[in-house]
Scaffold this motif. Structure first.
Motif, PDB file in Angstrom:
ATOM      1  N   MET A   1      -4.520 -19.747 -20.685  1.00  0.00           N
ATOM      2  CA  MET A   1      -3.619 -18.732 -21.204  1.00  0.00           C
ATOM      3  C   MET A   1      -3.873 -17.423 -20.468  1.00  0.00           C
ATOM      4  N   THR A   2      -2.824 -16.680 -20.250  1.00  0.00           N
ATOM      5  CA  THR A   2      -2.955 -15.356 -19.652  1.00  0.00           C
ATOM      6  C   THR A   2      -2.757 -14.297 -20.735  1.00  0.00           C
ATOM      7  N   ALA A  73      -5.053  10.119 -28.797  1.00  0.00           N
ATOM      8  CA  ALA A  73      -5.869   8.929 -28.515  1.00  0.00           C
ATOM      9  C   ALA A  73      -5.067   7.952 -27.650  1.00  0.00           C
ATOM     10  N   VAL A  74      -5.775   7.174 -26.861  1.00  0.00           N
ATOM     11  CA  VAL A  74      -5.148   6.162 -26.008  1.00  0.00           C
ATOM     12  C   VAL A  74      -4.468   5.109 -26.875  1.00  0.00           C
ATOM     13  N   HIS A  75      -3.302   4.641 -26.437  1.00  0.00           N
ATOM     14  CA  HIS A  75      -2.634   3.518 -27.087  1.00  0.00           C
ATOM     15  C   HIS A  75      -3.036   2.246 -26.356  1.00  0.00           C
ATOM     16  N   ARG A  76      -3.343   1.205 -27.113  1.00  0.00           N
ATOM     17  CA  ARG A  76      -3.765  -0.074 -26.529  1.00  0.00           C
ATOM     18  C   ARG A  76      -2.975  -1.208 -27.181  1.00  0.00           C
ATOM     19  N   TRP A  77      -2.551  -2.159 -26.347  1.00  0.00           N
ATOM     20  CA  TRP A  77      -1.851  -3.341 -26.846  1.00  0.00           C
ATOM     21  C   TRP A  77      -2.375  -4.566 -26.122  1.00  0.00           C
ATOM     22  N   ARG A  78      -2.287  -5.706 -26.766  1.00  0.00           N
ATOM     23  CA  ARG A  78      -2.692  -6.984 -26.182  1.00  0.00           C
ATOM     24  C   ARG A  78      -1.506  -7.938 -26.324  1.00  0.00           C
ATOM     25  N   PHE A  79      -1.192  -8.621 -25.232  1.00  0.00           N
ATOM     26  CA  PHE A  79      -0.078  -9.581 -25.214  1.00  0.00           C
ATOM     27  C   PHE A  79      -0.541 -10.898 -24.635  1.00  0.00           C
ATOM     28  N   GLU A  80       0.145 -11.955 -24.984  1.00  0.00           N
ATOM     29  CA  GLU A  80      -0.103 -13.261 -24.372  1.00  0.00           C
ATOM     30  C   GLU A  80       1.202 -13.746 -23.737  1.00  0.00           C
ATOM     31  N   THR A  81       1.084 -14.535 -22.688  1.00  0.00           N
ATOM     32  CA  THR A  81       2.269 -15.076 -22.036  1.00  0.00           C
ATOM     33  C   THR A  81       2.894 -16.136 -22.936  1.00  0.00           C
ATOM     34  N   VAL A  82       4.195 -16.283 -22.800  1.00  0.00           N
ATOM     35  CA  VAL A  82       4.920 -17.324 -23.532  1.00  0.00           C
ATOM     36  C   VAL A  82       5.723 -18.143 -22.523  1.00  0.00           C
ATOM     37  N   ALA A  83       5.948 -19.383 -22.863  1.00  0.00           N
ATOM     38  CA  ALA A  83       6.705 -20.263 -21.977  1.00  0.00           C
ATOM     39  C   ALA A  83       8.160 -19.824 -21.909  1.00  0.00           C
ATOM     40  N   GLU A  84       8.749 -19.900 -20.732  1.00  0.00           N
ATOM     41  CA  GLU A  84      10.161 -19.571 -20.567  1.00  0.00           C
ATOM     42  C   GLU A  84      11.006 -20.716 -21.125  1.00  0.00           C
ATOM     43  N   GLY A  85      12.168 -20.351 -21.669  1.00  0.00           N
ATOM     44  CA  GLY A  85      13.118 -21.388 -22.036  1.00  0.00           C
ATOM     45  C   GLY A  85      13.200 -21.610 -23.457  1.00  0.00           C
TER      46      GLY A  85
END
Length: 85
Positions: A1-2, A73-85
């Motif tokens: 996973m990315t 303050a710094v804003h931080r987010w975390r995301f994960e890749t999702v499959a296309e389609g």
């Protein structure tokens, strides 16, 4: 996973270049797959790093800059890749 980590800060008026330089000089404990730095109007700086890791993995992040350099303050987010389609 990315997993993508996003770090975004807004410099105090007129200090955008200083914040950009500061961000570029910050090392991470480990090397990400990819690291990109962006800037935007109002002296905003954004850094995105990509990691080959589970979503909840403990990953190195950029620190908070000196309070005098930023407007909030710094804003931080975390995301994960999702499959296309």
């Amino acid at each position: 996973m990315t997993v993508a980590l996003m770090w975004e800060a807004r410099a105090t008026a007129g200090r955008g270049e200083e914040l950009l330089t500061w961000v570029r000089e910050q090392p991470l404990a480990d090397a990400p797959l990819r690291r990109e730095t962006f800037r935007a109007p109002q002296d905003r700086v954004l850094v995105i790093t990509w990691w080959d890791a589970p979503y909840d993995a403990e990953l190195p992040e950029l620190p908070e800059p000196d309070p005098e350099l930023v407007t909030r303050a710094v804003h931080r987010w975390r995301f994960e890749t999702v499959a296309e389609g």
